[in-house]
Scaffold this active site. Sequence first.
Site: not given
Ligand code: FUB
Length: 319
Positions: A32, A200
Amino acid sequence: MRRLRVITILLLFVQAAIAQKNPFITHMYTADPSAHVWADGRLYVYASHDIDPPRGCDLMDKYHVFSTDDMIHWKDEGQILEASQVPWGRKEGGFMWAPDCAYKNGTYYFYFPHPSGTEWNSTWKIGVATSKYPAKDFKVQGYIKGLESLIDPCVFVDDDGQAYLYYGGGAKARGGKLKDNMMEVDGEMKPMEGLVDFHEASWVHKYKGTYYLSYSNNHDKDGKYNQMCYATSKSPLGPWTYQGIYMDPTDCYTNHGSIVEYKGQWWAFYHNAVLSGHVGELRSVCVDKLFYNPDGTIQKVVQTLGNENAPKPGSVRRK
Ligand code: FUB
């Protein structure tokens, strides 16, 4: 003539040895990446940290910051926060997911999604920690009140100093203004309209007066998962016009990216799982060049490697 050829070959070797390689962090698992260039001229990456052995994404507990001034040599600035330092956080810890950082009026604001309860998926909050420095001394100030239980904050500060908060997950993408204190929403958070198949990982940047909202979609076909997509608008809060995919899936179930200009070159940050081979949760941050077409659309980013055979990071466990 022979000497010239030898020198040329040597130079090519040297060039390859010092070239930027992916993953660019290999001593620990990271995911991330949110990249920013601050006033000291360095580029900083705020990343979450995957813990080996993984248990879903729930053991993720710490944030590290990495910085560079040449995109080749990276400094681990160290850990800036862990779940035990979050007074309102869930007592079991973990779940320190994709963060972001913003700067305003002499203060760095670090935004992180973290649940406040054992029922983690319904108790997400967007926490805020502040510091006078980009990579140390962060203190948790609280969380942004009045938000839905969603993840992946991104804070974009426009040229006029107005800050915008974006966040979301599971088909919900929200955006709104932040007050000058950077810790309260100014008015309503509203749905970001025009995105296609939002999953997301919202990220907003500006290029030649146009706003770009990039994110991961729900692609799941032939063992390939999230693609990175983007949409554009003349307004920071949309409505957005979907423009397509700028990065094909990596070898990983998730992807999460940031786009930033540094020293005259645009870069796309993301993560993959080439170091661990564990396509679920042991990820590594990467970066590659990003190019625009003359009409402002983004060319597909070419993912490169080079560090895929680096030693796997040792196990780093929660305290
Ligand atoms: O790293 C945890 C979660 O997985 C993140 O918040 C999302 O964007 C995905 O990468």
